[in-house]
Scaffold this motif. Structure first.
Motif, mmCIF file in Angstrom:
data_model
loop_
_atom_site.group_PDB
_atom_site.id
_atom_site.type_symbol
_atom_site.label_atom_id
_atom_site.label_comp_id
_atom_site.label_asym_id
_atom_site.label_seq_id
_atom_site.Cartn_x
_atom_site.Cartn_y
_atom_site.Cartn_z
ATOM 1 N N ALA A 139 32.158 71.258 -17.795
ATOM 2 C CA ALA A 139 31.457 72.208 -17.145
ATOM 3 C C ALA A 139 30.477 71.506 -16.144
ATOM 4 O O ALA A 139 30.099 71.880 -15.000
ATOM 5 C CB ALA A 139 30.477 73.224 -17.978
ATOM 6 N N ALA A 140 29.872 70.431 -16.770
ATOM 7 C CA ALA A 140 28.983 69.554 -15.968
ATOM 8 C C ALA A 140 29.593 69.006 -14.887
ATOM 9 O O ALA A 140 28.764 68.896 -13.631
ATOM 10 C CB ALA A 140 28.298 68.365 -16.862
ATOM 11 N N LEU A 141 30.813 68.395 -15.136
ATOM 12 C CA LEU A 141 31.438 67.910 -13.785
ATOM 13 C C LEU A 141 31.484 68.894 -12.680
ATOM 14 O O LEU A 141 31.374 68.653 -11.574
ATOM 15 C CB LEU A 141 32.680 67.436 -14.261
ATOM 16 C CG LEU A 141 32.560 66.034 -15.135
ATOM 17 C CD1 LEU A 141 33.996 65.309 -15.501
ATOM 18 C CD2 LEU A 141 31.768 64.669 -14.390
ATOM 19 N N ALA A 142 31.984 70.045 -13.146
ATOM 20 C CA ALA A 142 32.475 71.165 -12.237
ATOM 21 C C ALA A 142 31.179 71.711 -11.317
ATOM 22 O O ALA A 142 31.304 71.875 -10.315
ATOM 23 C CB ALA A 142 32.922 72.309 -12.893
ATOM 24 N N VAL A 143 30.089 71.534 -12.295
ATOM 25 C CA VAL A 143 28.753 71.969 -11.517
ATOM 26 C C VAL A 143 28.256 71.073 -10.334
ATOM 27 O O VAL A 143 28.004 71.216 -9.302
ATOM 28 C CB VAL A 143 27.487 71.996 -12.726
ATOM 29 C CG1 VAL A 143 26.091 72.265 -11.787
ATOM 30 C CG2 VAL A 143 27.894 73.329 -13.586
ATOM 31 N N VAL A 144 28.391 69.730 -10.816
ATOM 32 C CA VAL A 144 28.185 68.609 -9.860
ATOM 33 C C VAL A 144 29.156 68.738 -8.308
ATOM 34 O O VAL A 144 28.762 68.637 -7.465
ATOM 35 C CB VAL A 144 28.186 67.216 -10.373
ATOM 36 C CG1 VAL A 144 28.324 66.123 -9.326
ATOM 37 C CG2 VAL A 144 27.234 67.112 -11.301
#
Length: 340
Positions: A198-203
């Motif tokens: 999720a964090a990678l996708a947000v970035v």
């Protein structure tokens, strides 16, 4: 004088409405969390819901759906849908178990092969949709049947159990880590994987040119094409990413439950879509965020958890969650066009 006093009030109201729709999933999550605290049963004078183990179990329970929902968010942002993710998860779980147990491969080769299968499956669907112009609903509906059939052929129609050890027919012990916890035995590994994804996708959706292309296609595909956006390539890439994440969810599923079955993931695509819708992403494309999807998945997880803690009938749980989805979809219909 009264006009001057009313002006700030109107200004605050005009700012509140867009904020309400922009962060509807976060507001909803806070409301459900507070309700869960108030409704939580007690044990030895403590709230069961707020127990750290229970809270991490909530995240663990939605980890697979959450990973699927991240990929689904990208697909829905371009105005499409992917009905195959649950079946691809099942195919990946079967493939993981078969390669580990029957073929005796190591963890790294298995992970690479299964992720490649998911990526390839998604890319092929993307080609059919973006290059040949077939509707995403039809392509992914067919893809769901194909993936399910491949899983049954690969497994022989039966679930493949995973046991650990050094003997033939056993998986490497390292793979069992997917069922373990880290950080002092608190954080489940599947939950950690979900958080990282999720964090990678947000970035990705905040800083990359790819994200601008995704939103442009969802907003107006024809205008995006005329503006020079590589629509075909972006669409194929989005479905490839969705297939890759579905395969990752399948690996997590196999590691968490210690088996892979051809029917695994049934209905997961609907749960993923529900998380995206509750998270505020527009089904017509062009508006939404991964952060909203994460909040939507957590909202469903918290709701299911507190209902289970209160021993609410499973059928009533389905009814409540269905009403929440309808409410979230209804809010989207009232959402001002100016709110992104």
């Amino acid at each position: 004088m009264s006009v001057e006093l009313d002006e700030p009030v109107r200004e605050r109201r005009s700012e509140f409405l867009p904020a309400l729709f922009r962060f509807q999933s976060l507001f909803g999550l806070v409301l459900v969390f507070v309700a869960a605290v108030l409704y939580s049963p007690h044990k030895n004078g403590q709230l069961l819901f707020l127990d750290s183990g229970n809270l991490f179990n909530v995240v663990r329970s939605i980890s697979e759906i959450g990973i699927l929902a991240v990929g689904m968010t990208l697909v829905i942002l371009i105005g499409a849908i992917d009905l195959s993710v649950g079946a691809v998860l099942g195919l990946a779980s079967v493939g993981t178990a078969a390669l580990l147990v029957r073929d005796g491969l190591g963890v790294v080769p298995v992970v690479v092969i299964v992720l490649a299968i998911g990526l390839g499956f998604g890319l092929l669907q993307g080609v059919a949709i973006a290059t040949f112009g077939i509707q995403a609903f039809i392509v992914t509906l067919a893809g769901m049947q194909i993936a399910r059939g491949l899983a049954r052929i690969w497994s022989g129609g039966q679930a493949i159990g995973i046991t650990y050890g050094d003997r033939p027919g056993q998986a490497p012990v390292a793979f069992s880590l997917l069922g373990e916890r880290t950080f002092g035995g608190l954080v489940p590994i599947p939950a950690l994987i979900f958080i990282v994804v999720a964090a990678l996708a947000v970035v990705l959706l905040r800083v990359s040119a790819f994200s601008r292309h995704v939103y442009a296609i969802g907003g107006n595909e024809k205008a995006a094409r005329l503006s020079g956006v590589p629509v075909t390539r972006v669409k194929i890439a989005v479905f490839g990413i969705c297939g890759l994440l579905a395969a990752l969810a399948g690996i997590v599923h196999a590691g968490r439950l210690n088996f892979g079955g051809p029917n695994d993931g049934g209905g997961y695509e609907l749960d993923a879509i529900a998380a995206v819708v509750i998270g505020g992403t527009s089904l017509t494309g062009g508006r939404g965020s991964v952060a909203g999807t994460v909040a939507g998945a957590l909202l469903v997880g918290v709701l299911r958890n507190i209902l289970a803690l209160r021993n609410v009938d499973a059928n009533i749980q389905l009814l409540v969650i269905g009403l929440v989805i309808v409410l979230a979809a209804g809010l989207q219909q009232l959402r001002p066009a100016s709110v992104s």
